[in-house]
Design an enzyme around this catalytic site. Structure first.
Site, PDB file in Angstrom:
ATOM      1  N   ASP A  10      -2.615  -1.063   1.195  1.00 43.91           N
ATOM      2  CA  ASP A  10      -2.744   0.156   0.409  1.00 43.91           C
ATOM      3  C   ASP A  10      -3.405  -0.247  -0.913  1.00 43.91           C
ATOM      4  O   ASP A  10      -3.475  -1.440  -1.246  1.00 43.91           O
ATOM      5  CB  ASP A  10      -1.359   0.757   0.175  1.00 43.91           C
ATOM      6  CG  ASP A  10      -1.364   1.887  -0.828  1.00 43.91           C
ATOM      7  OD1 ASP A  10      -2.129   2.846  -0.624  1.00 43.91           O
ATOM      8  OD2 ASP A  10      -0.638   1.786  -1.832  1.00 43.91           O
ATOM      9  N   ASP A  12      -3.680   2.114  -4.450  1.00 40.78           N
ATOM     10  CA  ASP A  12      -2.997   2.583  -5.657  1.00 40.78           C
ATOM     11  C   ASP A  12      -1.493   2.336  -5.551  1.00 40.78           C
ATOM     12  O   ASP A  12      -0.839   2.769  -4.603  1.00 40.78           O
ATOM     13  CB  ASP A  12      -3.251   4.078  -5.857  1.00 40.78           C
ATOM     14  CG  ASP A  12      -4.716   4.379  -6.128  1.00 40.78           C
ATOM     15  OD1 ASP A  12      -5.310   3.718  -6.994  1.00 40.78           O
ATOM     16  OD2 ASP A  12      -5.272   5.276  -5.457  1.00 40.78           O
TER      17      ASP A  12
END
Length: 224
Positions: A10, A12
């Site tokens: 991932d 952010d």
């Protein structure tokens, strides 16, 4: 030679901390419709979802036209902030770059991204941080259903030819963990992100980047 493994990140809340500009752009979006902005915690709890899903969660009482306008304002505001702040719009968490570089140097480890960002946003972040060539697969919300649908992980596996048992998803939200589970891959949750680590339900939780490689080796049954 050892069998390939795939490490899917991932972005952010996991690799970079984008909350300053996310919150600022979100404030502009809500103000544009004369609405009070939700709390910081509520906004950050939805980071990782696609923007339509995010605004449905945060402003579901608004009609689809209103939400569409808010998304447009958000995108413009976020792009302006990214242009203004440069790489500091989304600074690396301490140790993240070194962790990426270390894994990228391993001949049997491939890296990928699965993010709720747009492709344009991800490409600009990669360019700003000088990460061209690091990721073998880049999966974004432009091309897939929102997390936790497993499509992004499935696509990364298909592009790299890695078996699910040799892949791990690393993220900071329940959406990342649920996506990994739905795709049949292991998950590692990070404790520094936008959702409390205790509620993630990941196969492993790491509290700093030093814990990443041991967790990866364990989950992918890699010996050194």
């Amino acid at each position: 030679m050892s069998e390939l493994r795939l490490v899917i990140f991932d972005v952010d809340g996991t690799l970079v901390d984008s909350q300053r500009d996310i919150l600022a752009a979100m404030a502009e979006a809500f103000a544009s419709e004369g609405l009070a902005m939700p709390s910081r915690e509520r906004v950050l709890s939805g980071v990782g979802l696609s923007l339509p899903e995010t605004f449905l969660r945060l402003a579901g009482e608004q009609g689809p036209d209103s939400r569409a306008r808010m998304i447009a304002v958000y995108c413009t505001a976020y792009a302006d902030l990214r242009q203004k702040h440069g790489p500091e719009s989304s600074p690396f968490y301490p140790g993240a770059r070194a962790a990426l570089e270390g894994l990228a140097a391993e001949p049997c480890t491939l890296l990928a991204v699965a993010t709720g960002k747009s492709r344009r946003g991800l490409d600009r972040l990669i360019e700003a941080h000088g990460l061209e060539g690091v990721f073998h697969s880049r999966q974004t919300a432009d091309d897939h259903p929102s997390k936790p649908h497993p499509a992004m992980v499935h696509a990364a596996l298909d592009e790299t030819g890695v078996a699910p048992r040799r892949a791990v998803m690393i993220g900071d939200t329940q959406f990342d963990v649920e996506m990994a589970r739905a795709a049949g891959v292991a998950s590692i949750g990070v404790a520094w992100g936008y959702q409390p680590a205790a509620g993630l339900g990941a196969d492993r939780i790491i509290h700093d980047w030093a814990g990443l490689r041991p967790a990866l080796d364990d989950l992918t049954e890699t010996t050194r």
